[in-house]
Design a protein around this motif. Structure first.
Motif, PDB file in Angstrom:
ATOM      1  N   THR A 766       0.841  -1.196   0.000  1.00 62.38           N
ATOM      2  CA  THR A 766       0.000   0.000   0.000  1.00 62.38           C
ATOM      3  C   THR A 766       0.872   1.239   0.000  1.00 62.38           C
ATOM      4  N   GLN A 768       1.870   5.100   0.483  1.00 65.96           N
ATOM      5  CA  GLN A 768       1.525   6.187   1.393  1.00 65.96           C
ATOM      6  C   GLN A 768       2.407   7.392   1.095  1.00 65.96           C
ATOM      7  N   THR A 781      -3.152   7.757   1.446  1.00 63.59           N
ATOM      8  CA  THR A 781      -2.863   6.405   0.976  1.00 63.59           C
ATOM      9  C   THR A 781      -3.378   6.237  -0.441  1.00 63.59           C
ATOM     10  N   SER A 829      -1.049   7.792  -3.908  1.00 64.94           N
ATOM     11  CA  SER A 829      -1.069   8.709  -2.766  1.00 64.94           C
ATOM     12  C   SER A 829      -0.371  10.036  -3.050  1.00 64.94           C
TER      13      SER A 829
END
Length: 897
Positions: A766, A768, A781, A829
């Motif tokens: 993920t 960020q 995010t 992000s």
């Protein structure tokens, strides 16, 4: 018969009205015999006619209990008469035997026996308490006396001198003068000794004037004492002036002035004084040579001290244990520990018996060098010579065994020490903390308090440090908060530094910065250690404001005089995106070491400024500064940015051939990048094989970047196979390899390595991004579904994409990214962060600073270039690969990252 020495008192300094009359002796008095005769006949108590004779008999034979009973019997019978001489003899017996109990009994009977105050008897009583170690009782007698003469003052001053309470000695002199009592030539030296040892030069000068008025300057003992005050108090000019005016000068006077010169670092002048001393017919004694040797060690001139030791032997003066000990401790103090241990060995060969300080110094050297075998030998010597009762020796042994990792031996020595002081406990606690046995350390920490040994600031700091090193900042903070409340110990700067460094070490940078502010609010001054701990935590794009805050503290505290602090500021300003200010600090520095040059050269390379980096390298060589491995790594990267492969290869060759440095992994990674940027992938692969660095993941990561940029799928598969075999559990690596294998399969390439899991089974990383706005850090995010993103930022990004009429050309680049594509995982992000940076400010921001936890994808990179040009702003974005500086539609990475 031995001649009795009767001191002569100058008439000018005696107050004859205050000198007591001589005590008359009666036929009943029993003078103290010089020798006790042996008798094999059982002694019988003689028939005595008076209580005084009976008391004298008991005291002469050490029967103090019987004497006490006889006194009680006298008073019970109502007899309150005792000869003055008997009372004085009893007090003298108490002094000789140290029997303070009987002395207290005599004191209790004093008022009944002597209704008329007797200054001489009171002085004797005072002296008894003082010589029996009861200074408080002595002072009570002194304060209660209605009349005090010269002998009374001498007794009280002598008592404080024996206890080394030098400040009280100086105060008593002032009281004495107020009462009109003048010291004599025996008391003046004691008072002056007190002034010298407590640094009270003003009282020393006052005494000097009194001595001149009394005409006592011809008294050598008094003159030497005045000289010692000036010398020990650092008044070199006064000491020299007084010394030159002395009518008579003995070796003590010469030693005092030599000490003054050595304390001021004027050792050459001190040596000249020795020659002058010899011309006056006074031979330098052992103390003289020891002063000179100790002085040279203080200056760090160990070789000169060695030469002096040889010279004193030539003068026929044999070095004693203090000379050898001074040599050994001086060498240790100046970091020459091996030489100190060799000197310790030579001392034994010379037949000189060491003392406790010698043993302690030798153990200390073994401790620093972690030489366990030799330390154990010194331990054996200490046992054989009976030094194990010396707490300093015991403490040094505990420290030595602890540092050598032998905690059981350290504990055995610790347990054998009878009279443990706080340093004993600290040594053992430190040993346990360094070995990460915080539980055992805490047990000792509790036990020492149970045994009424109060932990000091070092104890508390050691415990805090131990928990910090163990990763338990919670316990460390608990101790930090308890030390003032429970321990009644004031925190110091080191306490704050430990807790701040601990939070940084455990990744809690924000907490560390908040503690830094609390530290200053609590009126504790940060030092260079504080600053050097904090600055690395600010070495990113979001730390720019904090760097300036710390820099302001540095200037207020004058810490910019510390060279390491300025070096750290250059490095941190560069990493936080302000290369211009880093350059400014560099130019203002008068002296520069290799770290200074490396910090700015590395900063230029980080910002993609290869030209200034190479110019600075040439300037550095011109000024005669030899580059180290860090410098050469940065210069190879700079040649890579410039596309000058041949020059980069020359620099790499010079690492071993010219600078005699073994090439490290950082140099090899720089060379792979050098070849890769210029699309010389075959040479890069050949270099990897020749250097035998196939087992290093950073090498293949750098090579894979080159393959991705230049679209070489076969080389990318080769790199992916190596990378996946080295890091099969790394989710980022697995994701990259999965994409490469999928792309290779579509292109019909053969795959030989271990296959990653199927794409639907992969744990997608993920993305960020972090951005600071209005003193707050905001986190976004990938695919963010917050209200801010869905209602405000997402429409803005979509509108921007529609406005962007770029015709993106990937030039054959392999579309392999560290995080999932936006089609499947949502907007990345960093786009949200860039949008927030633009619309959150009431005015157009000049600079946007963003941190990203993965490498930027190509589309986000192009978007950042577009935004920088359309909105006339600069975007500083730091991802895991490099620092991107977007300006006017271009990026400092030259589209290679």
């Amino acid at each position: 018969m031995e001649k009795l020495f009767i001191p002569s008192f100058p008439k000018t300094c005696l107050n004859y009205h205050q000198i007591p009359a001589k005590v008359e002796t009666s036929p009943e008095s029993h003078p103290k015999p010089n020798k006790k005769s042996l008798s094999f006949v059982t002694k019988k108590q003689p028939i005595t006619t008076t209580p005084d004779e009976q008391l004298d008999y008991f005291c002469r034979n050490g029967s103090f209990l019987e004497a006490e009973k006889a006194l009680d019997s006298m008073f019970q019978r109502g007899t309150k008469m005792m000869k003055r001489s008997t009372y004085l003899n009893l007090l003298e017996s108490c002094i000789d035997s140290g029997s303070v109990h009987l002395g207290r009994v005599l004191h209790a009977r004093f008022d009944g026996l002597f209704p008329q105050r007797d200054v001489f008897v009171e002085t004797k009583l005072l002296s008894m308490y003082a010589k029996c170690g009861c200074l408080v009782d002595a002072r009570k007698v002194f304060d209660s006396m209605r009349e005090r003469n010269l002998y009374t003052w001498s007794a009280m001053i002598g008592a404080y001198s024996r206890e080394q309470r030098w400040g009280e000695v100086s105060n008593l002199f002032c009281m004495m003068m107020e009462e009109g009592v003048l010291p004599d030539d025996f008391l003046f030296p004691k008072i002056l000794q007190g002034c010298a040892n407590c640094g009270d030069v003003e009282t020393g000068r006052l005494i000097h004037s009194v001595v001149v008025k009394l005409g006592m300057t011809s008294c050598l003992r008094v003159s030497n004492s005045i000289l010692a005050v000036y010398a020990k108090c650092g008044e070199l000019s006064l000491a020299t002036k007084f010394f030159r005016r002395m009518v008579e000068r003995d070796v003590v006077a010469w030693n005092s002035v030599l000490l003054a010169y050595c304390q001021h670092g004027k050792h050459e002048e001190a040596v000249d004084l020795v020659e002058e001393m010899e011309k006056e017919g006074i031979s330098p004694g052992l103390v003289t040579w020891n002063i000179l040797i100790g002085g040279y060690h203080q200056l760090g001139k160990c070789d000169a001290a060695m030469d002096l030791m040889q010279k004193m032997e030539n003068f026929g003066v044999t070095a004693d244990v203090f000379t050898w000990t001074a040599m050994i401790s001086g060498l240790i103090h100046n970091g020459k520990r091996y030489q100190a241990l060799d000197t310790f060995r030579k001392m034994f060969l010379a037949g000189v018996v060491p003392n406790g300080v010698t043993i302690m110094s030798a153990v200390s050297a073994c401790s620093c060098l972690k030489i366990l075998n030799l330390g154990s030998e010194v331990h054996s010597i200490a046992v054989k010579m009976g030094f194990m009762d010396d707490v300093l020796v015991g403490n040094s042994l505990v420290d030595m065994y602890s540092k050598c990792g032998k905690l059981e031996e350290a504990r055995r020595v610790f347990d054998s020490i009878k009279n443990k002081d706080v340093y004993t406990w600290n040594s053992m606690i430190t040993g346990y903390c360094q070995a990460e046995y915080c539980g055992k350390a805490y047990e000792l920490f509790t036990r020492m308090q149970e045994e009424n040994v109060k932990p000091n600031i070092i104890t508390w700091n050691t415990m805090i440090s131990g928990y910090i090193q163990n990763g338990d900042e919670g316990e460390a903070m608990d101790l930090f908060q308890r030390m003032e409340k429970d321990g009644k110990v004031q925190r110091n700067t080191a306490s704050w530094n430990l807790i701040i460094a601990g939070y940084i070490q455990n990744g809690k940078k924000d907490d560390a910065l908040e503690l830094f502010r609390k530290m200053q609010f609590s009126h504790f001054m940060p030092n260079s250690v504080t600053v050097l701990s904090l600055l690395p935590a600010c070495g990113n794009l979001l730390g720019a404001k904090m760097v300036r805050e710390i820099h302001g503290c540095v200037l207020r505290r004058n810490l910019d005089a510390v060279h390491a602090v300025k070096n750290a500021l250059i490095d941190t300003y560069a990493k936080s995106g302000d290369i211009a200010y880093a350059e400014r600090i560099f130019k203002d520095m008068k002296t520069k070491d290799i770290i200074t040059w490396n910090s700015l050269i590395g900063g230029y390379v980080l910002h993609g400024s290869y030209g200034p980096a190479l110019e600075l390298f040439d300037q550095m060589k011109t000024e005669g500064i030899k580059p180290n491995r860090g410098t050469l790594s940065s210069i190879i990267l700079a040649h890579g940015l410039m596309g000058n492969v041949e020059e980069g290869k020359k620099v790499f060759s010079s690492i071993a051939n010219h600078y005699h440095i073994i090439p490290a992994l950082e140099h090899c990674c720089a060379m792979v990048s050098l070849y890769g940027r210029s699309n010389r992938l075959e040479e890069a692969l050949q270099f990897i094989q020749e250097m035998n660095v196939q087992s290093e993941p950073p090498i293949w990561e750098s090579f894979l970047t080159s393959c991705r940029i230049h679209g070489d799928i076969d080389s990318a598969i080769h790199a992916a196979e190596h990378l996946f075999s080295l890091e099969p559990e790394n989710p980022v690596t697995e994701n990259l390899v999965s994409q490469i294998y999928a792309l290779g399969a579509r292109l019909g390439r053969s795959l030989e390595g271990k296959k990653p899991r199927k794409e639907q089974l992969l744990k997608k990383p993920t993305g960020q991004s972090w951005i600071e706005a209005r003193n707050l850090v905001h986190t976004f995010t990938t695919g963010d579904q917050s209200t801010l993103c869905t209602d405000v930022l997402y429409p803005w990004v979509e509108k921007l994409c529609r406005m962007d009429d770029r015709n993106d050309q990937y030039n054959g680049e392999l579309l392999i990214e560290e995080e999932g594509r936006e089609e499947t995982c949502g907007i990345h992000s960093e786009k949200f962060a860039m949008a927030f940076g633009l619309i959150s400010s009431s005015r157009e921001p000049k600079t946007i600073r963003i941190l990203k936890n993965f490498r930027m994808c190509r589309d986000c990179h192009n978007t950042a270039k577009y935004i920088s040009k359309r909105y006339s702003c600069e975007i500083l974005l730091e991802d895991t690969r490099c620092l991107h500086h977007f300006k006017n539609g271009d990026c400092s990475c030259k589209d290679y990252w």
